[in-house]
Each structure stands twice: as structure tokens, then as C-alpha cells.
Scaffold this motif. Structure first.
Motif, PDB file in Angstrom:
ATOM      1  N   LYS A  88       4.998 -24.509  14.293  1.00  0.00           N
ATOM      2  CA  LYS A  88       5.643 -23.402  13.520  1.00  0.00           C
ATOM      3  C   LYS A  88       4.825 -22.759  12.578  1.00  0.00           C
ATOM      4  O   LYS A  88       3.934 -23.557  11.775  1.00  0.00           O
ATOM      5  CB  LYS A  88       6.875 -24.342  12.828  1.00  0.00           C
ATOM      6  N   PRO A  89       4.832 -21.597  12.116  1.00  0.00           N
ATOM      7  CA  PRO A  89       4.089 -20.873  11.042  1.00  0.00           C
ATOM      8  C   PRO A  89       4.116 -21.619   9.783  1.00  0.00           C
ATOM      9  O   PRO A  89       5.492 -21.849   9.403  1.00  0.00           O
ATOM     10  CB  PRO A  89       4.301 -19.373  10.848  1.00  0.00           C
ATOM     11  N   VAL A  90       3.164 -22.023   8.857  1.00  0.00           N
ATOM     12  CA  VAL A  90       3.506 -22.399   7.459  1.00  0.00           C
ATOM     13  C   VAL A  90       2.680 -21.676   6.450  1.00  0.00           C
ATOM     14  O   VAL A  90       3.071 -21.665   5.516  1.00  0.00           O
ATOM     15  CB  VAL A  90       2.977 -23.839   7.531  1.00  0.00           C
ATOM     16  N   ILE A  91       1.666 -20.848   6.778  1.00  0.00           N
ATOM     17  CA  ILE A  91       0.935 -19.866   6.029  1.00  0.00           C
ATOM     18  C   ILE A  91       0.787 -18.530   6.582  1.00  0.00           C
ATOM     19  O   ILE A  91       0.116 -18.531   7.795  1.00  0.00           O
ATOM     20  CB  ILE A  91      -0.410 -20.301   5.534  1.00  0.00           C
ATOM     21  N   VAL A  92       1.022 -17.452   5.868  1.00  0.00           N
ATOM     22  CA  VAL A  92       1.052 -16.036   6.423  1.00  0.00           C
ATOM     23  C   VAL A  92       0.033 -15.590   5.437  1.00  0.00           C
ATOM     24  O   VAL A  92       0.582 -15.441   4.137  1.00  0.00           O
ATOM     25  CB  VAL A  92       1.915 -15.203   6.594  1.00  0.00           C
ATOM     26  N   ILE A  93      -1.264 -15.127   5.638  1.00  0.00           N
ATOM     27  CA  ILE A  93      -2.379 -14.424   4.612  1.00  0.00           C
ATOM     28  C   ILE A  93      -3.188 -13.624   5.164  1.00  0.00           C
ATOM     29  O   ILE A  93      -3.537 -13.459   6.225  1.00  0.00           O
ATOM     30  CB  ILE A  93      -3.110 -15.742   4.215  1.00  0.00           C
ATOM     31  N   GLY A  94      -3.448 -12.508   4.333  1.00  0.00           N
ATOM     32  CA  GLY A  94      -4.613 -11.578   4.782  1.00  0.00           C
ATOM     33  C   GLY A  94      -4.849 -11.011   3.241  1.00  0.00           C
ATOM     34  O   GLY A  94      -4.330 -11.260   2.343  1.00  0.00           O
ATOM     35  N   SER A  95      -5.928 -10.134   3.297  1.00  0.00           N
ATOM     36  CA  SER A  95      -6.117  -9.572   2.229  1.00  0.00           C
ATOM     37  C   SER A  95      -7.361  -8.176   2.365  1.00  0.00           C
ATOM     38  O   SER A  95      -7.575  -8.086   3.664  1.00  0.00           O
ATOM     39  CB  SER A  95      -7.209 -10.318   1.374  1.00  0.00           C
ATOM     40  N   PRO A  96      -7.386  -7.068   1.597  1.00  0.00           N
ATOM     41  CA  PRO A  96      -8.258  -6.015   1.661  1.00  0.00           C
ATOM     42  C   PRO A  96      -9.499  -6.675   1.022  1.00  0.00           C
ATOM     43  O   PRO A  96      -9.648  -7.874   0.648  1.00  0.00           O
ATOM     44  CB  PRO A  96      -7.699  -5.016   0.921  1.00  0.00           C
ATOM     45  N   GLY A  97     -10.511  -5.876   1.300  1.00  0.00           N
ATOM     46  CA  GLY A  97     -11.844  -6.481   0.632  1.00  0.00           C
ATOM     47  C   GLY A  97     -13.119  -6.219   1.517  1.00  0.00           C
ATOM     48  O   GLY A  97     -14.224  -6.814   1.296  1.00  0.00           O
ATOM     49  N   GLY A  98     -13.262  -5.285   2.607  1.00  0.00           N
ATOM     50  CA  GLY A  98     -14.403  -5.089   3.251  1.00  0.00           C
ATOM     51  C   GLY A  98     -14.859  -6.356   3.836  1.00  0.00           C
ATOM     52  O   GLY A  98     -14.022  -7.238   4.329  1.00  0.00           O
ATOM     53  N   ARG A  99     -16.179  -6.844   3.655  1.00  0.00           N
ATOM     54  CA  ARG A  99     -16.571  -7.816   4.458  1.00  0.00           C
ATOM     55  C   ARG A  99     -16.208  -9.182   3.586  1.00  0.00           C
ATOM     56  O   ARG A  99     -16.182 -10.287   4.107  1.00  0.00           O
ATOM     57  CB  ARG A  99     -18.166  -7.641   4.505  1.00  0.00           C
ATOM     58  N   THR A 100     -15.666  -8.940   2.433  1.00  0.00           N
ATOM     59  CA  THR A 100     -15.171 -10.190   1.584  1.00  0.00           C
ATOM     60  C   THR A 100     -13.969 -10.449   2.052  1.00  0.00           C
ATOM     61  O   THR A 100     -13.366 -11.718   1.871  1.00  0.00           O
ATOM     62  CB  THR A 100     -15.199  -9.767   0.057  1.00  0.00           C
ATOM     63  N   ILE A 101     -13.217  -9.748   2.879  1.00  0.00           N
ATOM     64  CA  ILE A 101     -11.813 -10.228   3.393  1.00  0.00           C
ATOM     65  C   ILE A 101     -11.947 -11.609   3.973  1.00  0.00           C
ATOM     66  O   ILE A 101     -10.934 -12.527   3.663  1.00  0.00           O
ATOM     67  CB  ILE A 101     -11.383  -9.144   4.483  1.00  0.00           C
ATOM     68  N   ILE A 102     -13.059 -11.659   4.933  1.00  0.00           N
ATOM     69  CA  ILE A 102     -13.127 -12.919   5.687  1.00  0.00           C
ATOM     70  C   ILE A 102     -13.062 -14.221   4.887  1.00  0.00           C
ATOM     71  O   ILE A 102     -12.558 -15.143   4.845  1.00  0.00           O
ATOM     72  CB  ILE A 102     -14.100 -13.054   6.682  1.00  0.00           C
ATOM     73  N   ASN A 103     -13.892 -14.073   3.781  1.00  0.00           N
ATOM     74  CA  ASN A 103     -14.026 -15.241   3.035  1.00  0.00           C
ATOM     75  C   ASN A 103     -12.941 -15.309   1.961  1.00  0.00           C
ATOM     76  O   ASN A 103     -12.668 -16.471   1.391  1.00  0.00           O
ATOM     77  CB  ASN A 103     -15.465 -14.994   2.301  1.00  0.00           C
ATOM     78  N   THR A 104     -12.491 -14.425   1.456  1.00  0.00           N
ATOM     79  CA  THR A 104     -11.161 -14.512   0.630  1.00  0.00           C
ATOM     80  C   THR A 104      -9.978 -15.167   1.611  1.00  0.00           C
ATOM     81  O   THR A 104      -9.275 -16.125   0.873  1.00  0.00           O
ATOM     82  CB  THR A 104     -10.697 -12.947   0.475  1.00  0.00           C
ATOM     83  N   VAL A 105      -9.676 -14.964   2.660  1.00  0.00           N
ATOM     84  CA  VAL A 105      -8.808 -15.761   3.748  1.00  0.00           C
ATOM     85  C   VAL A 105      -9.327 -17.004   3.678  1.00  0.00           C
ATOM     86  O   VAL A 105      -8.222 -18.181   3.574  1.00  0.00           O
ATOM     87  CB  VAL A 105      -8.586 -14.995   4.812  1.00  0.00           C
ATOM     88  N   LEU A 106     -10.330 -17.117   3.986  1.00  0.00           N
ATOM     89  CA  LEU A 106     -10.811 -18.530   4.156  1.00  0.00           C
ATOM     90  C   LEU A 106     -10.489 -19.385   2.640  1.00  0.00           C
ATOM     91  O   LEU A 106     -10.134 -20.686   2.971  1.00  0.00           O
ATOM     92  CB  LEU A 106     -12.486 -18.722   4.228  1.00  0.00           C
TER      93      LEU A 106
END
Length: 568
Positions: free
Chosen positions: A460-478
């Protein structure tokens, strides 16, 4: 470990109330569904669709079209992106609607006779525009999984464009820029300025009649209302007149894709991400695999010790991203399984020294321009009453794309061609990448860092997440995921917490200003890391789901001016 609400929600919890407000680190609770975006009007549109019986896909489609009206800096029908879906029944899929290079594109299209990028042409002007994918992607997702009629989902955006909405402070710099440069951008001036070429002031009602007519064609004919007929001709004519190369044939040939997601695990949770041409899913899972070998909770949140190992995981994932990842349709031998494997992570982790920062080295890539992805993107997180979840990120690349509105059509075009590697074979320490997987080719999709992600537990899904930010997106979501799972934060606390970013090259770590203590910074730098500061990193939009209490919690990043989580 309880990953859900750790704060007191003040006031009475009225189930019948249409909107639950979010305040700072206290997430908004709801029982029947939640939409989180960078503009409150779009979040309200999505929530209304859920109330009318629409599912998560329906709400995402309506929200995305509403953002194309209310968030012109990033919401779009002239760009592209990715959608990750996880159903309450365990069904998982993704939709790829990343832009494509036009048929007339080539590896050297941006280079002068000296082999260098000519006049920043991979970012500025219509040559930098990829074939848009947003409308095709939304239409495909709806046709496969939507519930309500397509026309009903586009209708709120048509109304917003026709009747207008209050202009935002967020758009003030852009309209002032266009007012000063209206001779260079006449069609943009017509779309965004008053008849006397003066800007709308914040709070004044801003209408977009040409965009409304374009949306009506999409509302009536679906994807064909964009890729064929009047809109396609308007795009092609505008391109031909202003130096672009996209044709009606390019538009007619464009197809979105349904793809199998990339999957990983982290401390008993399932990680569901976007496959190539997004690099986000691979890099995120690779970093989590590396970090699974450390007790981050014991190290402490944003301590020098935890920031050190997180940085080293970032460094290694971004190095692999540069060397291996591109559009899989043009790179059939991408080592995706290897990059996602625990064995690969173990090998990478063994090279990390807990007392000393690693050195980033570009020599193994056969390597003076700094090329970076723009931070101007936007993200939508949706959960419906049945527990189905959507995480969708889409973009125009730069803020307001290439700043050109298609004459007569009312929408901005992207400048996504800048996400291709512009100089074949040339990689440098400033961040320019020249590796083969992401070189320009006709109909190829450019590499992206967009990281729409869903975390699940027990199917079951428990977290839904994403972000803008260019290459920083990956690390923000992390870091949002780490904050919830390792540091026991609620979704709002996890999003509001200070963030860092390292992308292999340049070999520096950015800290958000005033986010990390000076003492921690000194200890971190003593390990050999170089630090610089940015005002903010990302604008994450997230939802957590407490299945035990049948409650969803939404959080819109306060870094985003007009953002809001809206549930019911």
C-alpha cells in the motif's frame, strides 16, 4: 516505527469540511482525498474532482491543466514530464511524456565552428524547444485509468483562463521583464500584459483568452486537439517564423509511453520510481541502497556524520547518472539492474571513508561552459478516497521556459533541449557532461532529474513525494524520504527541514542558508567537503497515508509562494 503524524492537530476534525488548512510543520489531514501543488487554485480544482467521484488520475489531469493556467512559470501544456501511479490494489505503473528532440535535431546543432556552444542556443531561443509531451501524457493516463469524462477534467482550466484569477507576486518579475522586452517577445507580451503593454499587478484579475481557446480544442478532441489541427499549425508556423525546427510532422508523431517503474527497497519499505529517461528513480534507489548500510538515526539528523555519508551517496549516484543513464529507447544496454542492485551499493559503500570526503574525478569520462538543469519545475501529489496515489512532475525547463508564447495559442514553450549533453565527449569539473547516452538525436528524449516517487509498505502506498529543482530534485526527494523513515518526522516536518545538495561535479556541497548550524558546517568541512550556500532548495509537495486510521496528511512546501495542500 510510526511514520505518520507526530504533532497535535489543533481544533475539531470536521469530516464534512471542504478544506483542511496546513500550517508550517503541521500537515493538513483529510479522510477522503488530498491534492498538493504549488498553486492553491490548482489544488482546489483537483480536490473538487475527487469530491465529484474522480479518481487520482482524474484529479491529476484536472490539476495539471489548472496549473498550466495559474502557474505559467512551470505548469504547462508546452513542456513535458513523468507520472508514477501506485494503486491501493498494488498495481504500479508510470507514464513518460518527456519532450523529444525534433526530427531536424543533431549532435552538433548547438555548436559553432569552434566546437563550442553558440550563443547559449541550447537554452535560449526556439532551437532549444523539444516537442511537447504534457497533453499526450495526460491523455494517455486518462484513457487507460481515468474515470470521469475528459472534457469535465479540462473544463476548470478553461474557466480559469476565460474568467481569470488574481495575478500572483510570484509572476511579478516575469511580467516586468516582458514589459521591458515586449519587442523581442510580442506574442508573450500579448498573452501576459494589459492592452497598453503594462504588467498586471498582484491581485488584479488576469485572463488568458487565447489559452482558453487552445484548452477548448484539447477539451473537445483530446490529444489531437493539440498535436493536430489548428494548435499544431500555430506551433509549426511560429517555429518556422522564429528560428525553431519543430514541424507539424514532429507533433503528429509524438507519443507518450506507459513504462514499468524502477523498484527498490529501503528498511522494509518499497520504493517506486520513474525509469529512464528520468534519472531520478535510479539515482534515488541507488543512494538509498548505499545509505541502508548506515544507522542514520543514531548519527543524528543533519549532523556532520549523517551529512557526510549522505553526500558520499549523492556523489556516487550522480557519477553513475552521468556515465550510464539516458533515453533507454536509444540506449538499449543501460545497466539498470546493476545500478539498482544491493551488490552495486555495497561496492560503492565500501569506497566511502567515514573520516574523509572522496574526490570527484572526471578523467574516466574522456574529458567551458557550465550546464545545469533549471530549478523551475512543479510537482503534483494526489491520493484519492480509495487510496490510489499519483506522483507527477512536469516542467518547461527554465522558469517560463524559453519565454516565447505561441502566437495565437496563448501558452509558453519549453527549452528542454538544454538537458541534452551539448558537446559530445566533453566532461569537465564545472558540471558539463558529454557522455554518449544523453547526446542529441532525432526523436530522443533528453535525460531528466525529475523524481516523482511513491513509497509503499505491505503493498500500500504510504508516501507520495516529488519536487522541482533541476538536479537538486533527486536529493530533495531523498532527504524527505530519509526524514520520514530514519528520523521519524511527519510529512510536513520532513519537507520543511533544511536540505543539502551534491551532484558529483562541481565538487561542492550546497547548504540552504540558515539551515545547518555553523558548528555542524565546521565539522563537515573538516572532513574535506567544500560548502557554499543557496537561498532554498526545491519545493517539495508530499502526502503521507495512515492506513490504520484511514487518514491522509498533505504538506505543501513553504518554499513555494502559492502552494497549498487541499483535502476533504
Amino acid at each position: 516505527m510510526n511514520i505518520f503524524l507526530k504533532t497535535i492537530v489543533f481544533g475539531l476534525f470536521f469530516i464534512s469540511s471542504p478544506i483542511f488548512a496546513q500550517s508550517g510543520k503541521t500537515p493538513a489531514p483529510a479522510k477522503n482525498g488530498m491534492v498538493v501543488t504549488s498553486h492553491y487554485l490548482a489544488s482546489e480544482v483537483g480536490s473538487d474532482i475527487l469530491k465529484k467521484g474522480g479518481n487520482a488520475i482524474d484529479a491529476t489531469v484536472a490539476t495539471a491543466f489548472a496549473l498550466a493556467v495559474t502557474l505559467p512559470s512551470a505548469g504547462n501544456i508546452g513542456g513535458g514530464g513523468f507520472l508514477v501511479y501506485y494503486g491501493d490494489d498494488g498495481n504500479k505503473t508510470t507514464f513518460n511524456f518527456r519532450e523529444k528532440a525534433p526530427l531536424a535535431a543533431s549532435e552538433s546543432m548547438f555548436l559553432g565552428k569552434d566546437g563550442k556552444i553558440k550563443n547559449n542556443s541550447n537554452h535560449d531561443g526556439l532551437l532549444a524547444t523539444g516537442v511537447p509531451g504534457t497533453v499526450a501524457g495526460l491523455y494517455m493516463a486518462h484513457q487507460k485509468m481515468g474515470k470521469l469524462p475528459w472534457s469535465d477534467l479540462v473544463a476548470p482550466a478553461v474557466k480559469l483562463a476565460e474568467e481569470g484569477y488574481p495575478a500572483s507576486y510570484r509572476n511579478e518579475w516575469f511580467v516586468n521583464f516582458i514589459a521591458k522586452n515586449n519587442s523581442k517577445y510580442p506574442s508573450t507580451a500579448k498573452a501576459f500584459l494589459k492592452p497598453d503593454n503594462t504588467p498586471y499587478k498582484p491581485g488584479e484579475i488576469f485572463k488568458q483568452p487565447e489559452l482558453a481557446e487552445t484548452l477548448k480544442r484539447i477539451q473537445k478532441k483530446g490529444a489531437d486537439g493539440f498535436y493536430k489541427g489548428k494548435t499544431a499549425k500555430l506551433i509549426a508556423d511560429f517555429m518556422k517564423k522564429n528560428g525553431g525546427v519543430i514541424t507539424e510532422k514532429d507533433l503528429a508523431k509524438y507519443q507518450a509511453q506507459e513504462l514499468t517503474p524502477v523498484l527498490g527497497t529501503y528498511r522494509g519499505y518499497e520504493i517506486v520510481g520513474m525509469p529512464p529517461p528520468s534519472s531520478g528513480g535510479i539515482a534515488l534507489i541507488e543512494m538509498l541502497n548505499i545509505l541502508e548500510g548506515y544507522n542514520l538515526s543514531e548519527m543524528g539528523h543533519n549532523s556532520a556524520a549523517s551529512l557526510h555519508v549522505i553526500t558520499e551517496a549523492m556523489r556516487r549516484a550522480f557519477s553513475d547518472r552521468a556515465e550510464f543513464v539516458g533515453d533507454s529507447d536509444f540506449n538499449p544496454d543501460l545497466p539498470i539492474d546493476k545500478l539498482l542492485s544491493k551488490e552495486h551499493a555495497n561496492n560503492l559503500r565500501s569506497s566511502i571513508d567515514l573520516q574523509t570526503a572522496s574526490l570527484s574525478d572526471s578523467a574516466h569520462f574522456n574529458a567551458k561552459h557550465l550546464v545545469a538543469e533549471s530549478p523551475e519545475t512543479t510537482h503534483i501529489s494526489v491520493v484519492d478516497k480509495q487510496g490510489n496515489a499519483v506522483s507527477m512532475t512536469y516542467t518547461l525547463e527554465n522558469s517560463y521556459g524559453n519565454k516565447y508564447v505561441v502566437a495565437g495559442a496563448g501558452f509558453l514553450l519549453n527549452n528542454e533541449m538544454g538537458d541534452f549533453n551539448p558537446i559530445p565527449g566533453y566532461t569537465n569539473s564545472k558540471g558539463l557532461i558529454g557522455t554518449k547516452p544523453n547526446l542529441v538525436q532525432p526523436e530522443k528524449r533528453m535525460l531528466s532529474s525529475m523524481t516523482p516517487s511513491i513509497v509503499a509498505k505491505n503493498g500500500k502506498p504510504v508516501i507520495v513525494i516529488g519536487s522541482p529543482g533541476g538536479r537538486t530534485i533527486i536529493n530533495t526527494v531523498l532527504q524527505v524520504i530519509l526524514n520520514v523513515i530514519d528520523f521519524d518526522m511527519n510529512i510536513a516536518q520532513a519537507i520543511e527541514s533544511p536540505r543539502i545538495h551534491h551532484q558529483w561535479f562541481p565538487n561542492k556541497t550546497s547548504f540552504e542558508k540558515f539551515g545547518i548550524s555553523p558548528d555542524t558546517q565546521k565539522l563537515y568541512e573538516a572532513l574535506g567537503h567544500e560548502v557554499y550556500f543557496r537561498n532554498m532548495q526545491g519545493q517539495a509537495m508530499g502526502i503521507s497515508i495512515d492506513h490504520k486510521n484511514s487518514t491522509v496528511y498533505g504538506a505543501a512546501d513553504s518554499r513555494s509562494f502559492d502552494a497549498r495542500a487541499v483535502g476533504y
